[in-house]
Design a protein around this motif. Sequence first.
Motif, PDB file in Angstrom:
ATOM      1  N   UNK A 284       0.847  -1.200   0.000  1.00 27.17           N
ATOM      2  CA  UNK A 284       0.000   0.000   0.000  1.00 27.17           C
ATOM      3  C   UNK A 284       0.879   1.245   0.000  1.00 27.17           C
ATOM      4  N   UNK A 285       0.290   2.339  -0.404  1.00 26.60           N
ATOM      5  CA  UNK A 285       1.045   3.598  -0.391  1.00 26.60           C
ATOM      6  C   UNK A 285       0.152   4.711   0.164  1.00 26.60           C
ATOM      7  N   UNK A 286       0.688   5.458   1.111  1.00 22.24           N
ATOM      8  CA  UNK A 286      -0.060   6.574   1.700  1.00 22.24           C
ATOM      9  C   UNK A 286       0.789   7.830   1.488  1.00 22.24           C
TER      10      UNK A 286
ATOM     11  N   UNK B 182       1.546  -2.979 -19.014  1.00 20.68           N
ATOM     12  CA  UNK B 182       2.148  -1.668 -18.777  1.00 20.68           C
ATOM     13  C   UNK B 182       3.205  -1.743 -17.693  1.00 20.68           C
ATOM     14  N   UNK B 183       3.813  -0.610 -17.446  1.00 19.44           N
ATOM     15  CA  UNK B 183       4.701  -0.510 -16.284  1.00 19.44           C
ATOM     16  C   UNK B 183       3.865  -0.816 -15.037  1.00 19.44           C
ATOM     17  N   UNK B 184       4.517  -1.125 -13.926  1.00 22.18           N
ATOM     18  CA  UNK B 184       3.780  -1.411 -12.698  1.00 22.18           C
ATOM     19  C   UNK B 184       2.991  -0.170 -12.298  1.00 22.18           C
ATOM     20  N   UNK B 185       1.748  -0.344 -11.934  1.00 21.29           N
ATOM     21  CA  UNK B 185       0.996   0.829 -11.524  1.00 21.29           C
ATOM     22  C   UNK B 185       0.113   0.526 -10.315  1.00 21.29           C
ATOM     23  N   UNK B 186      -0.182   1.585  -9.561  1.00 24.08           N
ATOM     24  CA  UNK B 186      -1.098   1.489  -8.431  1.00 24.08           C
ATOM     25  C   UNK B 186      -2.185   2.537  -8.634  1.00 24.08           C
ATOM     26  N   UNK B 187      -3.366   2.211  -8.147  1.00 24.05           N
ATOM     27  CA  UNK B 187      -4.469   3.170  -8.182  1.00 24.05           C
ATOM     28  C   UNK B 187      -4.801   3.522  -6.731  1.00 24.05           C
TER      29      UNK B 187
ATOM     30  N   UNK C 110      -4.809   0.746  -3.941  1.00 19.36           N
ATOM     31  CA  UNK C 110      -3.622   0.429  -3.137  1.00 19.36           C
ATOM     32  C   UNK C 110      -3.238   1.507  -2.135  1.00 19.36           C
ATOM     33  N   UNK C 111      -4.052   2.531  -1.974  1.00 20.54           N
ATOM     34  CA  UNK C 111      -3.659   3.532  -0.986  1.00 20.54           C
ATOM     35  C   UNK C 111      -4.435   4.817  -1.115  1.00 20.54           C
ATOM     36  N   UNK C 112      -3.899   5.861  -0.487  1.00 21.80           N
ATOM     37  CA  UNK C 112      -4.605   7.145  -0.506  1.00 21.80           C
ATOM     38  C   UNK C 112      -3.615   8.316  -0.608  1.00 21.80           C
ATOM     39  N   UNK C 113      -4.127   9.397  -1.155  1.00 21.87           N
ATOM     40  CA  UNK C 113      -3.419  10.685  -1.173  1.00 21.87           C
ATOM     41  C   UNK C 113      -4.162  11.563  -0.164  1.00 21.87           C
ATOM     42  N   UNK C 114      -3.410  12.125   0.780  1.00 21.51           N
ATOM     43  CA  UNK C 114      -4.050  12.808   1.912  1.00 21.51           C
ATOM     44  C   UNK C 114      -3.595  14.264   1.961  1.00 21.51           C
TER      45      UNK C 114
END
Length: 254
Positions: A6-8, A207-212, A233-237
Amino acid sequence: MKNYKKIIIANWKMQLDVNQSSKVAKATRKLLSNNKASRDIQVVICPSFLAMTEVAKVLKGSKIALGAQDSFYEERGAYTGEISVGELKKIGCQYVIVGHSERRQMGEIDEIVNKKVRAILSQGLVPIICVGETFDERREGNKDMVVMHQVYQALHNIEFDKKQKIIIAYEPVWVIGSGQVIDSQEAAHIASVIKQSMIDVFDGKDPAAYSIIYGGSVTPNTVADFTKLANMQGTLVGGASLEAKVFVEIIKNA
Ligand code: PEP
């Protein structure tokens, strides 16, 4: 760059001065050290340009990555006020937000977003490409079309290799900073729309590796509604990342 589940991402916008940025970065680092829950989560902090070198010093040696809120698409030259990706890379920046709705409102059109994505990838950094509809576009039933168009325009005519990473952040413009969030079913639907757009723009090739990821008024209480989805895979805060304690709660609950 390590693979993460995950990415935050914290977007501090123009909300903190250099001193405040340094303090919040230090507090975030301290609260996250020894936190087992965040082990598989990539945390990224995007301070203002002016605060980036100070925050880079604070984050050095930690697992928190440094990001930028924007960059220019040329590397050097007579471009008053702009910052190149190469210069960002030199101070340890690994991620760059591009096409944020606040910048689109200031004239960042799809063509510029595409040039910036190309420049960011060419330096081996990860673009965080923001897409999302306005309230009027949504009311008129054009939400999916707007998002598909923005994804296509941001990525078309770019050659990818599989080592590159892309993040698409779905941020409904009318939700940002509003205190409202969309429900998780809607987020799951739009993630499928984005995935299909990626397949289309890459001509069905891998494609290249991607996260949404999702962005828009995320809080510690709502983050899991999005991160639990199989295709997000995560959130933009934004607002909730300005206080270390609240931001770290979001990471723990993700
Ligand atoms: C943003 O601007 O990217 C954002 C997600 O802001 P907020 O969380 O404040 O809605």
